[in-house]
Design a protein around this motif. Structure first.
Motif, PDB file in Angstrom:
ATOM      1  N   GLN A 112       0.899  -1.255   0.003  1.00  0.00           N
ATOM      2  CA  GLN A 112       0.064  -0.033  -0.097  1.00  0.00           C
ATOM      3  C   GLN A 112       0.820   1.359  -0.353  1.00  0.00           C
ATOM      4  OE1 GLN A 112      -3.139  -0.647  -0.206  1.00  0.00           O
ATOM      5  NE2 GLN A 112      -2.922  -2.654  -0.026  1.00  0.00           N
ATOM      6  N   THR A 153       2.307   1.669  -3.537  1.00  0.00           N
ATOM      7  CA  THR A 153       1.424   1.416  -4.854  1.00  0.00           C
ATOM      8  C   THR A 153       0.455   2.657  -5.003  1.00  0.00           C
ATOM      9  OG1 THR A 153      -0.248   0.328  -3.981  1.00  0.00           O
ATOM     10  CG2 THR A 153       1.548  -0.812  -5.178  1.00  0.00           C
ATOM     11  N   HIS A 154       0.270   3.123  -3.893  1.00  0.00           N
ATOM     12  CA  HIS A 154      -0.853   4.317  -3.729  1.00  0.00           C
ATOM     13  C   HIS A 154      -0.568   5.350  -4.628  1.00  0.00           C
ATOM     14  CE1 HIS A 154      -3.619   7.297  -2.507  1.00  0.00           C
ATOM     15  NE2 HIS A 154      -3.910   6.688  -1.370  1.00  0.00           N
ATOM     16  N   MET A 155      -1.266   5.730  -5.879  1.00  0.00           N
ATOM     17  CA  MET A 155      -0.966   6.639  -6.707  1.00  0.00           C
ATOM     18  C   MET A 155      -0.461   8.119  -6.316  1.00  0.00           C
ATOM     19  SD  MET A 155      -0.988   4.881  -9.731  1.00  0.00           S
ATOM     20  CE  MET A 155      -1.541   5.713 -11.149  1.00  0.00           C
ATOM     21  N   ASP A 156      -1.167   8.339  -5.094  1.00  0.00           N
ATOM     22  CA  ASP A 156      -0.807   9.711  -4.460  1.00  0.00           C
ATOM     23  C   ASP A 156       0.266  10.082  -3.716  1.00  0.00           C
ATOM     24  OD1 ASP A 156      -2.094  12.152  -4.863  1.00  0.00           O
ATOM     25  OD2 ASP A 156      -3.217  12.082  -2.923  1.00  0.00           O
ATOM     26  N   LEU A 176       5.218   2.048 -10.998  1.00  0.00           N
ATOM     27  CA  LEU A 176       3.830   2.384 -11.302  1.00  0.00           C
ATOM     28  C   LEU A 176       3.565   3.760 -12.011  1.00  0.00           C
ATOM     29  CD1 LEU A 176       1.401   0.274 -11.305  1.00  0.00           C
ATOM     30  CD2 LEU A 176       0.768   1.501  -9.121  1.00  0.00           C
ATOM     31  N   LYS A 183     -19.637  -4.014  -2.469  1.00  0.00           N
ATOM     32  CA  LYS A 183     -18.312  -4.292  -2.868  1.00  0.00           C
ATOM     33  C   LYS A 183     -18.277  -4.889  -4.371  1.00  0.00           C
ATOM     34  CE  LYS A 183     -16.578  -3.517   1.231  1.00  0.00           C
ATOM     35  NZ  LYS A 183     -16.149  -2.164   1.594  1.00  0.00           N
ATOM     36  N   TYR A 232      -5.396  -0.334  -7.229  1.00  0.00           N
ATOM     37  CA  TYR A 232      -4.267   0.744  -6.674  1.00  0.00           C
ATOM     38  C   TYR A 232      -5.148   1.763  -6.170  1.00  0.00           C
ATOM     39  CZ  TYR A 232      -0.964  -2.002  -8.909  1.00  0.00           C
ATOM     40  OH  TYR A 232      -0.160  -3.199  -9.454  1.00  0.00           O
ATOM     41  N   TYR A 233      -4.964   2.674  -5.133  1.00  0.00           N
ATOM     42  CA  TYR A 233      -5.641   3.917  -4.691  1.00  0.00           C
ATOM     43  C   TYR A 233      -5.103   4.955  -5.657  1.00  0.00           C
ATOM     44  CZ  TYR A 233      -7.450   1.903  -0.376  1.00  0.00           C
ATOM     45  OH  TYR A 233      -8.469   1.182   0.556  1.00  0.00           O
ATOM     46  N   GLN A 234      -6.093   5.620  -5.959  1.00  0.00           N
ATOM     47  CA  GLN A 234      -5.694   6.780  -7.173  1.00  0.00           C
ATOM     48  C   GLN A 234      -5.304   8.035  -6.635  1.00  0.00           C
ATOM     49  OE1 GLN A 234      -5.706   5.671 -10.626  1.00  0.00           O
ATOM     50  NE2 GLN A 234      -5.462   3.990  -9.215  1.00  0.00           N
ATOM     51  N   SER A 235      -4.915   8.908  -7.448  1.00  0.00           N
ATOM     52  CA  SER A 235      -4.690  10.134  -7.118  1.00  0.00           C
ATOM     53  C   SER A 235      -5.203  11.299  -8.027  1.00  0.00           C
ATOM     54  CB  SER A 235      -2.859  10.442  -7.192  1.00  0.00           C
ATOM     55  OG  SER A 235      -2.765  11.820  -7.407  1.00  0.00           O
ATOM     56  N   ASP A 270      -3.984  13.718  -9.302  1.00  0.00           N
ATOM     57  CA  ASP A 270      -3.047  14.058 -10.340  1.00  0.00           C
ATOM     58  C   ASP A 270      -3.161  13.821 -11.645  1.00  0.00           C
ATOM     59  OD1 ASP A 270      -1.588  15.413  -8.178  1.00  0.00           O
ATOM     60  OD2 ASP A 270       0.218  14.280  -8.356  1.00  0.00           O
ATOM     61  N   TYR A 271      -4.159  12.586 -11.506  1.00  0.00           N
ATOM     62  CA  TYR A 271      -4.222  11.883 -12.840  1.00  0.00           C
ATOM     63  C   TYR A 271      -5.551  12.025 -13.439  1.00  0.00           C
ATOM     64  CZ  TYR A 271       0.333   9.968 -11.125  1.00  0.00           C
ATOM     65  OH  TYR A 271       1.448   9.661 -10.894  1.00  0.00           O
TER      66      TYR A 271
END
Lengths: 293, 297
Positions: A224, A227-230, A253, B28, B287-290, B292-293
Motif C-alpha cells: 500500500q 503503490t498508492h498513486m498519490d 507504477l 463491494k 491501486y488507490y488513485q491520485s 494528479d491523474y
C-alpha cells in the motif's frame, strides 16, 4: 468490625493509537496486537493499522501538504525546533519506553538525546537548503536561467525496526523540513515511541496531517505504501534488500521517487545528519527568464 | 388547496436512525462498479460560479460527454448545469451527444426578485435551448407561511418552461425543519415540478441523507396519491463515491428500482465526478488513485 485493607494501586496502561490528521484514532479495522517485554509481560496493545487507515492518512496528508509547503522556510524552522523542545521536555518518558521495549538504559538515553539534536540540526537547515542547492545556470541564449528545489509532495516512510525513535525522527525531519507531508509506518517490534512521538508533534505547532503515524504489519502495508498513486516518494529505512526491491518495482507504477538509507536502522545520530536527505524529496524547478542581450 | 404545516408530522429520530441503517450497507466489487457507473450516468455536472467563462463551460461539457478517457464504457453524465447566459455555449458544445443542458433560473440562488423577472429569466434559458430548468422557491415567503404564493410562483414558472423539465430547489438548508421540507416538497409537486431538488449548493448544509429521505418519502406518497413519478435531485456537498452509493441505496429502498435511472434521480455535483472515476479505476487496478491523474475542475 470491618477492616478495609489498603489495596495496591491499579495499573493504568496507556492506549497506543494511530496518529492521523492531528488526531489519535483507533484503526478502522479494529485489529490490534499485544506487545510483550522480555519476560513475557504485556506492555501494551498496539493498533494493527490497515490499508484503509493508510488511505485516510493519505487524504489528510495531501490536504496538509498544500499549506505546509507554503509556510515560510523560517516558520518551518521554528516548528521543527519546537518539536525538539517538546521532545526534550519528555525525554524521560521516551527513555522509559525504549527501556521496556528492551533497549539498554544507557543506549536509550543516548538515542533520545541524538534524536533531539537531530531535530535542532534540521531546524537549522530549513531556511538554508534552498539557497545552497539553487543555482544560476549558464545558457547560450538571452535568458537568465536559474534552478531551485521545491518539495515533492506526500512521502510515505518505512521506519527501521531498530533505532525505533532515532530512526523515525531522522526520517521525518528531512522530509518535513523540506516542506513535504508524510505518512509513516513505525517499527513493528518497537512501536511505542512512534505513537508517543505523535503526541510530541501534536503539541509542537506542526499542523495536523503534515505527519501521520501508523503502526502495524510491514509485510501487509508495504504494498500500500508503495503503490498508492498519490504518494510522490517513498523513503525506506528498514534495510531489507527484498523489501526495497518490492518497493522499487511498485514505485515504477507512476514513477515515484524511492530513497533508501542504511544508516537509519544501525547508524548513529551523527551519521543521520545529512542535507542531501532533504534534497531526496525535492523537485528542481528551472526558470528561463527572458533578458536583453 | 389549503396547505398546513402539521399535515405530515416527521419523526426526526426515526428518519435519522433509518439513514444510519442505509449507511451500514456494504457494496463491494462488481456491484460497486455497477453502482458507480450508474451514479456517473445520474450526474448533473455543475458549474455555477461568478467566474464561469465560455471556456470553463466547454471544458465541463467535454467532460460530461466523455467523463474519462482512461477507461472504456464509462457512461456520459445526465446533464450539464449552468447559468442561463451559458446555455447556448453548453448546447453547442454538447451537440447531439444526448447530454442535457440544465439551467438555473428565477434569480438563482436567492430567488429574491419579482415574478416578472423570474419568468423572463426562465423563458430566456428555454429559448437558448435549455432542456431542464432549476428554479428556486421564495424561502422567505414560505417561512412566513405564504404557501399559496409559493405554489402560484412554481406553477407560473412551470408554464413558462413549456417543454423543458422543471426542477424545484427547496434550499433545505434554509427551511429549518423536516416538517417544512416535507411541506415544501408537497407544494412543489402539486404545482407541477418534474423534479424536487435539495439545494443551490450556495448554502451550508446542502444535501444531506436525512433531508433527502424526507423528500423521497414525499415523492412516494405523491406517487401513491396520483400515480405520477417525480424525480429527486440532491445537490451540493456530495463529494465522495461512498456518499453517492449511500444515496442510491436509500432511493432503492424507499422508492424502488424504477427510480434508479437518470430520468428520476440526479446528483448535482462537480467534484463527485472525479471521486467516482477514481474509485472506478481503483476497482480496476487495485491501486488507490491520485487526483494528479484526473482533470482539474
Amino acid at each position: 468490625m470491618v477492616t478495609i485493607e489498603k489495596s495496591e494501586r491499579l495499573k493504568i496502561l496507556k492506549t497506543y493509537k494511530l496518529y492521523i490528521g492531528g488526531e489519535f484514532p483507533r484503526t478502522e479495522s479494529g485489529r490490534y496486537f499485544s506487545l510483550k517485554d522480555a519476560d513475557g509481560n504485556q506492555i501494551a496493545n498496539v493498533c494493527s493499522g490497515s490499508r484503509k487507515d493508510f488511505r485516510n492518512a493519505m487524504v489528510v496528508a495531501r490536504t496538509a501538504f498544500g499549506k505546509w509547503s507554503k509556510r515560510t522556510a523560517y516558520n518551518r524552522s521554528q516548528i521543527v525546533y519546537r518539536i525538539a523542545e517538546m521532545l526534550e521536555a519528555r525525554k524521560n518518558q521516551f527513555t522509559d519506553e525504549l527501556t521496556i521495549q528492551g533497549v539498554d538504559k544507557v543506549k536509550a538515553e543516548r538515542e533520545v538525546h541524538e534524536a533531539i539534536d537531530l531535530l535542532i540540526y534540521y531546524a537549522g537547515w530549513a531556511d538554508k537548503y534552498q539557497q545552497l542547492f539553487s543555482s544560476v545556470n549558464p545558457v547560450a541564449a538571452s535568458y537568465f536561467n536559474f534552478s531551485l528545489p521545491e518539495p515533492t509532495g506526500v512521502v510515505s516512510i518505512i521506519a527501521p525496526e531498530e533505532n525505533s525513535l532515532l530512526g523515525l525522527v531522522a526520517m521525518i525531519a528531512p522530509v518535513i523540513t523540506g516542506g513535504n507531508a508524510c505518512v509513516i509506518l513505525a517499527s513493528e517490534s518497537k512501536p511505542l515511541c512512534a505513537v508517543t512521538f505523535g503526541e510530541v508533534l501534536n503539541s509542537s505547532d506542526v499542523p495536523g496531517g503534515v505527519v501521520n503515524i501508523l503502526t502495524g504489519s510491514r509485510k501487509e502495508l508495504l504494498p500500500q505504501f508503495s503503490t498508492h498513486m498519490d504518494v510522490n516518494a517513498v523513503f525506506y529505512g528498514a534495510g531489507i534488500p527484498e523489501e526495497l526491491k518490492e518497493i522499487q518495482m511498485n514505485a515504477a507504477l507512476n514513477v515515484k521517487r524511492v530513497a533508501d538509507s542504511n544508516v537509519m536502522h544501525s547508524g548513529t545520530g551523527k551519521e543521520m545528519q545529512d542535507p542531501y536527505l532533504i534534497m531526496n524529496f525535492q523537485e528542481t524547478k528551472t526558470i528561463w527568464h527572458p533578458i536583453g542581450i | 388547496m389549503k396547505y398546513q404545516l402539521d399535515k405530515h408530522p416527521i419523526d426526526q429520530v426515526g428518519v435519522e436512525e433509518r439513514v444510519a441503517r442505509f449507511n451500514s450497507r456494504s457494496i463491494k466489487k462488481q456491484s460497486k462498479v455497477q453502482a458507480i457507473k450508474l451514479a456517473i450516468s445520474m450526474l448533473d455536472l455543475t458549474t455555477l460560479e461568478g467566474k464561469d467563462s465560455a471556456g470553463k463551460v466547454r471544458q465541463i461539457c467535454a467532460k460530461a460527454v466523455r467523463p474519462w478517457e482512461g477507461m472504456e464504457d464509462v457512461p456520459s453524465v445526465a446533464a450539464v448545469c449552468v447559468y442561463p447566459n451559458h446555455v447556448k455555449t453548453a448546447k453547442r458544445a454538447l451537440g447531439d451527444s444526448g447530454v442535457k443542458v440544465a439551467s438555473v433560473a428565477t434569480a438563482f440562488p436567492s430567488g429574491n426578485s419579482t415574478l416578472k423577472i423570474k419568468l423572463e429569466d426562465t423563458r430566456f434559458a428555454v429559448n437558448e435551448g435549455a432542456d431542464e430548468i432549476d428554479m428556486v422557491i421564495s424561502r422567505g415567503r414560505f417561512l412566513c407561511g405564504e404557501y399559496d404564493f409559493v405554489f402560484d410562483e412554481i406553477a407560473a414558472v412551470k408554464e413558462a418552461c413549456g417543454e423543458a423539465h422543471l426542477k424545484v430547489i427547496l434550499e433545505t438548508g434554509e427551511l429549518d425543519s423536516y416538517q417544512n421540507i416535507r411541506l415544501a416538497s408537497d407544494i412543489a409537486m402539486d404545482a407541477g415540478a418534474d423534479f424536487i431538488k435539495t439545494s443551490t449548493g450556495k448554502i451550508e448544509p446542502a444535501a444531506t441523507l436525512p433531508v433527502t429521505l424526507v423528500m423521497l418519502e414525499a415523492i412516494r406518497d405523491y406517487f401513491y396519491r396520483t400515480g405520477k413519478m417525480i424525480g429527486m435531485k440532491p445537490a451540493g456537498g456530495i463529494r465522495k463515491e461512498k456518499e453517492a452509493l449511500q444515496y442510491l441505496v436509500m432511493v432503492k429502498e424507499t422508492l424502488g428500482e424504477a427510480w434508479l435511472s437518470p430520468h428520476y434521480f440526479r446528483f448535482g455535483a462537480s467534484t463527485l465526478a472525479n471521486d467516482l472515476l477514481m474509485q472506478l479505476q481503483k476497482e480496476a487496478t487495485g491501486y488507490y488513485q491520485s487526483l494528479d491523474y484526473f482533470s482539474i475542475d
